[in-house]
Design a protein around this motif. Structure first.
Motif, PDB file in Angstrom:
ATOM      1  N   HIS A 203       0.842  -1.196   0.000  1.00 21.06           N
ATOM      2  CA  HIS A 203       0.000   0.000   0.000  1.00 21.06           C
ATOM      3  C   HIS A 203       0.878   1.247   0.000  1.00 21.06           C
ATOM      4  O   HIS A 203       1.849   1.330   0.760  1.00 21.06           O
ATOM      5  CB  HIS A 203      -0.892   0.052   1.239  1.00 21.06           C
ATOM      6  CG  HIS A 203      -1.862  -1.074   1.310  1.00 21.06           C
ATOM      7  ND1 HIS A 203      -2.494  -1.424   2.479  1.00 21.06           N
ATOM      8  CD2 HIS A 203      -2.317  -1.950   0.375  1.00 21.06           C
ATOM      9  CE1 HIS A 203      -3.299  -2.450   2.258  1.00 21.06           C
ATOM     10  NE2 HIS A 203      -3.205  -2.789   0.995  1.00 21.06           N
ATOM     11  N   ALA A 204       0.521   2.216  -0.802  1.00 22.20           N
ATOM     12  CA  ALA A 204       1.267   3.477  -0.837  1.00 22.20           C
ATOM     13  C   ALA A 204       0.955   4.332   0.382  1.00 22.20           C
ATOM     14  O   ALA A 204       1.790   5.115   0.820  1.00 22.20           O
ATOM     15  CB  ALA A 204       0.933   4.249  -2.112  1.00 22.20           C
ATOM     16  N   ARG A 205      -0.250   4.189   0.907  1.00 16.72           N
ATOM     17  CA  ARG A 205      -0.681   5.029   2.032  1.00 16.72           C
ATOM     18  C   ARG A 205      -0.987   4.183   3.266  1.00 16.72           C
ATOM     19  O   ARG A 205      -1.870   3.330   3.231  1.00 16.72           O
ATOM     20  CB  ARG A 205      -1.944   5.809   1.652  1.00 16.72           C
ATOM     21  CG  ARG A 205      -1.700   6.844   0.559  1.00 16.72           C
ATOM     22  CD  ARG A 205      -2.987   7.516   0.122  1.00 16.72           C
ATOM     23  NE  ARG A 205      -3.811   6.521  -0.563  1.00 16.72           N
ATOM     24  CZ  ARG A 205      -5.109   6.307  -0.304  1.00 16.72           C
ATOM     25  NH1 ARG A 205      -5.738   7.024   0.573  1.00 16.72           N
ATOM     26  NH2 ARG A 205      -5.769   5.378  -0.956  1.00 16.72           N
ATOM     27  N   PRO A 206      -0.305   4.441   4.385  1.00 17.08           N
ATOM     28  CA  PRO A 206      -0.617   3.726   5.624  1.00 17.08           C
ATOM     29  C   PRO A 206      -2.057   3.961   6.077  1.00 17.08           C
ATOM     30  O   PRO A 206      -2.637   3.100   6.728  1.00 17.08           O
ATOM     31  CB  PRO A 206       0.371   4.304   6.639  1.00 17.08           C
ATOM     32  CG  PRO A 206       1.481   4.861   5.832  1.00 17.08           C
ATOM     33  CD  PRO A 206       0.863   5.307   4.538  1.00 17.08           C
ATOM     34  N   SER A 207      -2.634   5.087   5.700  1.00 17.76           N
ATOM     35  CA  SER A 207      -4.016   5.362   6.111  1.00 17.76           C
ATOM     36  C   SER A 207      -4.975   4.326   5.532  1.00 17.76           C
ATOM     37  O   SER A 207      -5.938   3.923   6.190  1.00 17.76           O
ATOM     38  CB  SER A 207      -4.445   6.772   5.694  1.00 17.76           C
ATOM     39  OG  SER A 207      -4.374   6.913   4.276  1.00 17.76           O
ATOM     40  N   LEU A 208      -4.717   3.860   4.310  1.00 16.95           N
ATOM     41  CA  LEU A 208      -5.545   2.802   3.727  1.00 16.95           C
ATOM     42  C   LEU A 208      -5.432   1.533   4.562  1.00 16.95           C
ATOM     43  O   LEU A 208      -6.433   0.900   4.890  1.00 16.95           O
ATOM     44  CB  LEU A 208      -5.106   2.509   2.290  1.00 16.95           C
ATOM     45  CG  LEU A 208      -5.739   1.266   1.657  1.00 16.95           C
ATOM     46  CD1 LEU A 208      -7.186   1.535   1.311  1.00 16.95           C
ATOM     47  CD2 LEU A 208      -4.962   0.805   0.462  1.00 16.95           C
ATOM     48  N   THR A 209      -4.223   1.192   4.938  1.00 12.02           N
ATOM     49  CA  THR A 209      -3.983  -0.004   5.748  1.00 12.02           C
ATOM     50  C   THR A 209      -4.713   0.110   7.081  1.00 12.02           C
ATOM     51  O   THR A 209      -5.369  -0.832   7.523  1.00 12.02           O
ATOM     52  CB  THR A 209      -2.470  -0.186   5.986  1.00 12.02           C
ATOM     53  OG1 THR A 209      -1.813  -0.187   4.717  1.00 12.02           O
ATOM     54  CG2 THR A 209      -2.188  -1.480   6.718  1.00 12.02           C
TER      55      THR A 209
END
Length: 82
Positions: free
Chosen positions: A31-37
């Motif tokens: 994932h490019a964004r930890p917020s998605l994770t």
């Protein structure tokens, strides 16, 4: 050691339980964004054990609240509500 294929949910949960940061888990999952994770994979359980315990205690003491919420017997604080 053989490679074990895990679904992302399991992989994220194992890493989260091991104390890995959202950034490290996001990197592992690609994932490019930890917020998605965090939004998708890391928000499935209580992060504040004291708050969870207080909530369970309150439900245990209040049969009418447990009944209104449809959580079965107020004494059932296992989370199964079976």
């Amino acid at each position: 050691m053989d490679h074990v294929a895990l679904v992302p949910e399991d992989e994220a949960t194992i890493l989260d339980d091991a104390g890995q940061s959202a950034r490290h888990i996001a990197d592992q999952l690609g994932h490019a964004r930890p917020s998605l994770t965090q939004d998708v994979y890391m928000a499935r359980r209580a992060k504040n054990p004291d708050a969870e315990a207080a909530f369970k205690t309150a439900l245990n003491r209040s049969p009418d609240v447990a009944d209104r919420l449809g959580h079965g017997d107020a004494a059932d604080v296992t989370g199964t509500y079976g």
